[in-house]
Design a protein around this motif. Structure first.
Motif, mmCIF file in Angstrom:
data_model
loop_
_atom_site.group_PDB
_atom_site.id
_atom_site.type_symbol
_atom_site.label_atom_id
_atom_site.label_comp_id
_atom_site.label_asym_id
_atom_site.label_seq_id
_atom_site.Cartn_x
_atom_site.Cartn_y
_atom_site.Cartn_z
ATOM 1 N N MET A 1 0.830 -1.198 0.000
ATOM 2 C CA MET A 1 0.000 0.000 0.000
ATOM 3 C C MET A 1 0.873 1.260 0.000
ATOM 4 S SD MET A 1 -3.160 -0.891 0.046
ATOM 5 C CE MET A 1 -4.081 -2.398 0.247
ATOM 6 N N ASN A 2 0.326 2.347 -0.462
ATOM 7 C CA ASN A 2 1.093 3.562 -0.629
ATOM 8 C C ASN A 2 0.696 4.583 0.428
ATOM 9 O OD1 ASN A 2 3.009 5.025 -2.105
ATOM 10 N ND2 ASN A 2 1.397 6.109 -3.228
ATOM 11 N N ASP A 3 1.686 5.373 0.896
ATOM 12 C CA ASP A 3 1.465 6.473 1.827
ATOM 13 C C ASP A 3 1.029 6.031 3.214
ATOM 14 O OD1 ASP A 3 2.147 8.225 -0.169
ATOM 15 O OD2 ASP A 3 0.082 8.631 -0.761
ATOM 16 N N ALA A 4 0.841 4.757 3.436
ATOM 17 C CA ALA A 4 0.555 4.202 4.765
ATOM 18 C C ALA A 4 -0.589 4.928 5.467
ATOM 19 C CB ALA A 4 1.817 4.228 5.626
ATOM 20 N N ILE A 5 -1.680 5.165 4.749
ATOM 21 C CA ILE A 5 -2.861 5.749 5.378
ATOM 22 C C ILE A 5 -3.847 4.623 5.629
ATOM 23 C CG2 ILE A 5 -3.880 6.316 3.125
ATOM 24 C CD1 ILE A 5 -5.198 8.727 4.488
ATOM 25 N N SER A 6 -4.348 4.519 6.851
ATOM 26 C CA SER A 6 -5.217 3.406 7.211
ATOM 27 C C SER A 6 -6.670 3.719 6.860
ATOM 28 C CB SER A 6 -5.117 3.101 8.702
ATOM 29 O OG SER A 6 -5.861 4.042 9.458
ATOM 30 N N TYR A 7 -7.474 2.680 6.738
ATOM 31 C CA TYR A 7 -8.890 2.900 6.421
ATOM 32 C C TYR A 7 -9.594 3.617 7.558
ATOM 33 C CZ TYR A 7 -10.819 -0.827 9.401
ATOM 34 O OH TYR A 7 -11.226 -1.588 10.466
ATOM 35 N N GLN A 8 -9.111 3.431 8.797
ATOM 36 C CA GLN A 8 -9.699 4.158 9.927
ATOM 37 C C GLN A 8 -9.437 5.661 9.790
ATOM 38 O OE1 GLN A 8 -11.647 3.122 12.270
ATOM 39 N NE2 GLN A 8 -11.358 0.923 12.482
ATOM 40 N N ASP A 157 -20.329 5.259 -10.085
ATOM 41 C CA ASP A 157 -18.975 5.824 -10.038
ATOM 42 C C ASP A 157 -18.213 5.059 -8.957
ATOM 43 O OD1 ASP A 157 -16.663 7.284 -9.948
ATOM 44 O OD2 ASP A 157 -17.569 9.111 -9.157
ATOM 45 N N ILE A 158 -17.232 4.258 -9.355
ATOM 46 C CA ILE A 158 -16.538 3.370 -8.426
ATOM 47 C C ILE A 158 -15.035 3.637 -8.464
ATOM 48 C CG2 ILE A 158 -16.045 0.977 -7.805
ATOM 49 C CD1 ILE A 158 -18.643 0.190 -9.251
ATOM 50 N N CYS A 159 -14.456 3.771 -7.285
ATOM 51 C CA CYS A 159 -13.004 3.804 -7.173
ATOM 52 C C CYS A 159 -12.632 3.066 -5.892
ATOM 53 C CB CYS A 159 -12.458 5.233 -7.156
ATOM 54 S SG CYS A 159 -12.934 6.206 -5.713
ATOM 55 N N VAL A 160 -11.351 2.832 -5.697
ATOM 56 C CA VAL A 160 -10.880 2.164 -4.488
ATOM 57 C C VAL A 160 -9.778 3.001 -3.856
ATOM 58 C CG1 VAL A 160 -9.831 0.093 -3.509
ATOM 59 C CG2 VAL A 160 -11.437 -0.118 -5.405
ATOM 60 N N PHE A 161 -9.970 3.365 -2.610
ATOM 61 C CA PHE A 161 -8.936 4.080 -1.876
ATOM 62 C C PHE A 161 -7.878 3.083 -1.409
ATOM 63 C CE2 PHE A 161 -11.724 7.856 -0.283
ATOM 64 C CZ PHE A 161 -11.846 8.296 -1.600
ATOM 65 N N ASP A 162 -6.630 3.382 -1.690
ATOM 66 C CA ASP A 162 -5.515 2.521 -1.310
ATOM 67 C C ASP A 162 -5.210 2.752 0.162
ATOM 68 O OD1 ASP A 162 -3.374 0.845 -1.311
ATOM 69 O OD2 ASP A 162 -2.054 2.145 -2.466
ATOM 70 N N ALA A 163 -6.081 2.242 1.016
ATOM 71 C CA ALA A 163 -5.981 2.436 2.457
ATOM 72 C C ALA A 163 -5.597 1.130 3.134
ATOM 73 C CB ALA A 163 -7.309 2.953 3.018
#
Length: 273
Positions: A1-8, A157-163
């Motif tokens: 994963m990129n930027d290490a941002i969590s889904y929380q 409209d669909i995207c995925v957050f890289d969390a």
């Protein structure tokens, strides 16, 4: 994963950015995600066996039923009245057909401006993306929901957050008046696909969004301002300050993402074995 941002972290920031009037969460478990809801938001969680370990937002309700029962009994309108579900987070049973049915049910009680979040859309390996529950991390085959929607719902409209750790799907452009799908026959077509359909077919076609600035641009600010008065939510958001517990969670995540934190986590895991 990129930027290490969590889904929380993403959930926390989305609540602050969107200030939803209503928030529905399917799959509550310990209550870690429910705590991000702002004052002034009507909050309902659904989980047949919750084990709440966090102080929940004032007024939050947790229905101890399955998601199917929640919708069959009309509990969304019971809690939200005439308001649609502005923001929903689907993180219940990690099987494709369950998650897809949750999406259909959420869509019917939402509006065209609603935002639906779907957890576990970027499984890191075939081992965690099985239909059987392994030891440790388990995403199940939730990714098949995005494959189904890509093939059958071009209107969305669909995207995925890289969390971290397993991605967060973001679905917009809902159609609450859409006729009910012929669910069982359509579900069977995707249920038995193996992980190669994710890695070779779905993943290359996904709109994967990395980093909070890019993520923030993918959701409209206050999309329900057009359809109803948002003053209470705006006031609540402007006066919102994260609790000490929220700061503690953020600090813990930051520590765990350091080299020392990762080494400590591996040491603890080896001791448990």
């Amino acid at each position: 994963m990129n930027d290490a941002i969590s889904y929380q972290d993403v959930l926390d920031r989305l609540h602050q950015a969107l200030a939803p009037r209503t928030y529905l969460e399917i799959g509550v478990r310990h209550g870690d995600a429910l705590v991000h809801a702002l004052p002034g938001t009507k909050v309902v969680g659904v989980d047949p066996r919750p084990n709440i370990l966090r102080p929940l937002p004032k007024g939050a309700k947790v229905e101890r039923v399955t998601s199917d029962e929640f919708f069959t009994r009309g509990l969304a309108s019971h809690h939200f009245g005439t308001l649609p579900v502005d923001l929903a987070f689907i993180d219940g049973m990690h099987l494709y057909e369950n998650a897809l049915r949750d999406f259909f049910n959420v869509e019917r009680v939402s509006s065209r401006n609603s935002v639906v979040l779907l957890h576990d859309c970027l499984p890191p390996s075939a081992e965690v993306a099985t239909r059987e529950v392994p030891r440790g991390c388990w995403t199940g085959d939730v990714w098949k929901v995005l494959l189904y929607l890509r093939d059958n719902r071009p209107d969305l409209d669909i995207c995925v957050f890289d969390a971290e750790p397993t991605g967060l799907g973001v679905i917009q452009g809902l159609d609450p008046d859409r006729p009910a799908e012929e669910f069982e026959s359509l579900a069977r077509k995707y249920r038995d696909l193996d992980f190669s359909s994710f890695s070779d077919d779905l993943l290359p076609s996904l709109d994967v969004v990395r980093g909070w600035p890019a993520m923030r641009c993918r959701v409209p600010p206050d999309p329900w301002r057009q359809v109803d008065d948002l003053s209470a939510a705006i006031v609540a958001r402007s006066s919102y300050r994260p609790s000490l517990a929220t700061y503690a969670r953020r600090f813990k995540r930051a520590v765990l993402q350091t080299g020392a934190g990762l080494a400590l986590a591996k040491a603890r895991a080896s001791v448990r074995r």
